[in-house]
Design an enzyme around this catalytic site. Structure first.
Site, PDB file in Angstrom:
ATOM      1  N   ARG A  61      40.319 -12.284  -3.399  1.00 32.52           N
ATOM      2  CA  ARG A  61      39.810 -12.311  -2.561  1.00 32.52           C
ATOM      3  C   ARG A  61      40.815 -11.786  -1.403  1.00 32.52           C
ATOM      4  O   ARG A  61      40.374 -11.177  -0.410  1.00 32.52           O
ATOM      5  CB  ARG A  61      39.184 -13.645  -2.441  1.00 32.52           C
ATOM      6  CG  ARG A  61      38.489 -13.574  -0.744  1.00 32.52           C
ATOM      7  CD  ARG A  61      37.447 -14.668  -0.592  1.00 32.52           C
ATOM      8  NE  ARG A  61      37.533 -15.746  -1.175  1.00 32.52           N
ATOM      9  CZ  ARG A  61      38.405 -16.964  -0.863  1.00 32.52           C
ATOM     10  NH1 ARG A  61      39.300 -16.711   0.101  1.00 32.52           N
ATOM     11  NH2 ARG A  61      38.589 -18.195  -1.709  1.00 32.52           N
ATOM     12  N   TYR A 101      22.909   1.974  15.404  1.00 31.67           N
ATOM     13  CA  TYR A 101      22.515   1.657  14.073  1.00 31.67           C
ATOM     14  C   TYR A 101      21.603   0.502  14.082  1.00 31.67           C
ATOM     15  O   TYR A 101      22.137  -0.668  14.691  1.00 31.67           O
ATOM     16  CB  TYR A 101      23.521   1.535  13.001  1.00 31.67           C
ATOM     17  CG  TYR A 101      23.097   1.178  11.361  1.00 31.67           C
ATOM     18  CD1 TYR A 101      22.630   2.227  11.028  1.00 31.67           C
ATOM     19  CD2 TYR A 101      23.627  -0.050  11.126  1.00 31.67           C
ATOM     20  CE1 TYR A 101      22.120   1.786   9.566  1.00 31.67           C
ATOM     21  CE2 TYR A 101      23.343  -0.579   9.984  1.00 31.67           C
ATOM     22  CZ  TYR A 101      22.340   0.502   9.171  1.00 31.67           C
ATOM     23  OH  TYR A 101      22.085   0.180   7.837  1.00 31.67           O
TER      24      TYR A 101
HETATM   25  C1  LIG Z   1      24.894   2.594   7.466  1.00 34.55           C
HETATM   26  C2  LIG Z   1      25.255   2.459   8.777  1.00 34.55           C
HETATM   27  C3  LIG Z   1      25.999   1.206   9.276  1.00 34.55           C
HETATM   28  C4  LIG Z   1      26.045  -0.059   8.047  1.00 34.55           C
HETATM   29  O1  LIG Z   1      26.708   0.105   7.174  1.00 34.55           O
HETATM   30  P1  LIG Z   1      26.348  -0.385   5.552  1.00 34.55           P
HETATM   31  O2  LIG Z   1      27.404  -0.014   4.654  1.00 34.55           O
HETATM   32  O3  LIG Z   1      24.917   0.047   5.065  1.00 34.55           O
HETATM   33  O4  LIG Z   1      26.405  -1.935   5.487  1.00 34.55           O
HETATM   34  C5  LIG Z   1      26.554   0.918  10.268  1.00 34.55           C
HETATM   35  N1  LIG Z   1      26.702   1.711  11.123  1.00 34.55           N
HETATM   36  C6  LIG Z   1      25.945   3.121  10.916  1.00 34.55           C
HETATM   37  C7  LIG Z   1      26.158   4.328  11.948  1.00 34.55           C
HETATM   38  C8  LIG Z   1      25.507   3.427   9.679  1.00 34.55           C
HETATM   39  O5  LIG Z   1      24.857   4.644   9.324  1.00 34.55           O
END
Ligand SMILES: *Cc1c(COP(=O)(O)O)cnc(C)c1O
Length: 387
Positions: A54, A106
């Protein structure tokens, strides 16, 4: 063979060789997948820098070193997902602290902020960060972090990273930039004054739609210590197989991104000239409201774009979303294959409708992640779907 100094090398060389040291025990050119939970110690406290997986894993370390090189930072940290990386940054804060965040970002970031962290007493103030004055007027004595995403998802809005970095410094707040959409090939926020760069490595870094992973890169040693402490204490670490996949994906980042940019430009121009299409959101158009800033801070415009139909309804959009054959209907982006998405019902469904509409994200908006297939085939596919 002597050690390679990457600091004076060009980006393509860095991308291929970053983090890659031949395995000292065998000479394997690829860092092995160290599928182990623990490491045998010679005597209590006498170890080779690895105690428990970890906290440290050699495959993860190779990836974290590579991430740092790509973003021109000193330290990389990788996480089990992009949102886990975001989660770690917010855990730097304490109750009463305020975060100024972009109103257009996002959906999962918005959900994490509002549904998970607000109840711990952290305040999030959402502003349109494309106008830097909005950030300035939201700053208070409690502002500890500014969180921006540029280009934004899905409207491709651009925020001036260097200008926000100046404001953050004046306010004594950290600036974190979600650089997922641009990738380190197109934009390097640390060079522009940001304190932390965040990536969903699931997207362009991995590049093959086969892994979920997140990343943070920074320059400040004490910030790295705090974030490493959170990484090992909270435990959202990626497994070694996933680290191997992202390391492998990174090796073709520059080649893929060049093609994403080229195809993106062709598809965006096609859409703009289609009379059935309403608005096209792509930051490479020279009449994009923040084109000058995009041009200044990015090395290209990428393959992400959104558009509406003239008939901007869910029904009309659904017809297109169901008719494409090469573009697959799916969430996510940044892989070699093209994807089509309906933000209102898919990626951005976690944002309340009135909030979405207020930010200009209509019910009929369609998002494309233009892949690296043949551009003519992609355009043909859209033609038959849009009609
Ligand atoms: C997909 C995405 C995230 C989140 O990432 P995950 O790997 O799905 O947890 C954050 N910011 C943006 C702009 C994304 O496209």
């Amino acid at each position: 063979m002597s050690a390679l100094n990457l600091s004076n090398k060009k980006l393509a060389t860095k991308i291929i060789h970053a983090g890659a040291e031949p395995d000292p025990s065998t000479g394997a050119i690829m860092t092995p997948i160290f599928q182990t939970s623990t490491y045998v110690q010679a005597a209590p406290g006498v170890n080779k820098g690895f105690e428990y997986a970890r906290s440290q894993n050699p495959t993860r370390k190779a990836l974290e070193d590579a991430l740092a090189v790509l973003e021109n930072g000193k330290y990389g940290l990788s996480f089990s997902s992009g949102v886990a990386a975001t989660d770690a940054v917010i855990k730097l804060l304490a109750p009463g602290d305020e975060v100024i965040a972009a109103s257009d970002m996002y959906g999962g970031t918005y959900r994490l902020f509002t549904k998970v962290f607000e109840k711990f007493g952290i305040r999030f103030i959402y502003v349109d960060t494309t106008n830097v004055a909005n950030i300035k007027s939201a700053i208070t004595d409690n502002t500890k972090l500014i969180w921006i995403e540029t280009p934004t998802n899905p409207l491709m809005n651009i925020t001036d990273i260097a200008a926000v970095a100046t404001l953050a410094k004046e306010a004594g707040a950290l600036l974190c930039v979600d650089n997922t959409f641009a990738s380190p090939y197109l934009q390097n926020p640390l060079n522009l004054g940001a304190d932390i760069v965040m990536h969903s490595a699931t997207k362009y870094l991995g590049g093959h739609s086969d892994v979920i992973q997140g990343a943070l890169v920074m320059n400040d040693a004490s910030l790295r210590e705090q974030l490493y402490f959170i990484q090992k204490s909270c435990g959202a670490v990626p497994g070694p197989m996933d680290c191997f996949l992202v390391l492998r994906g990174i090796k073709t980042l520059h080649v893929r991104m060049k093609q994403h940019c080229e195809n993106g430009e062709k598809v965006a121009s096609y859409l703009r000239n289609n009379p059935k299409v309403g608005k096209v959101y792509w930051c490479g158009f020279n009449d994009h409201p923040n084109y000058d800033i995009a041009k200044k801070q990015m090395h290209g415009f990428g393959g992400m774009m959104s558009f509406t139909l003239k008939e901007d309804t869910v029904e009309a959009a659904t017809k297109v979303l169901s008719a494409t054959k090469i573009f697959s209907l799916a969430e996510s982006l940044g892989g070699v294959e093209s994807l089509i998405n309906h933000p209102a019902s898919m990626t951005h469904a976690s944002i309340p409708r009135d909030e979405r509409i207020k930010n200009g994200l209509s019910d009929g908006l369609i998002r494309l992640s233009v892949g690296i297939e043949d551009a003519d085939d992609l355009i043909e596919d859209l033609k038959q779907a849009i009609g």
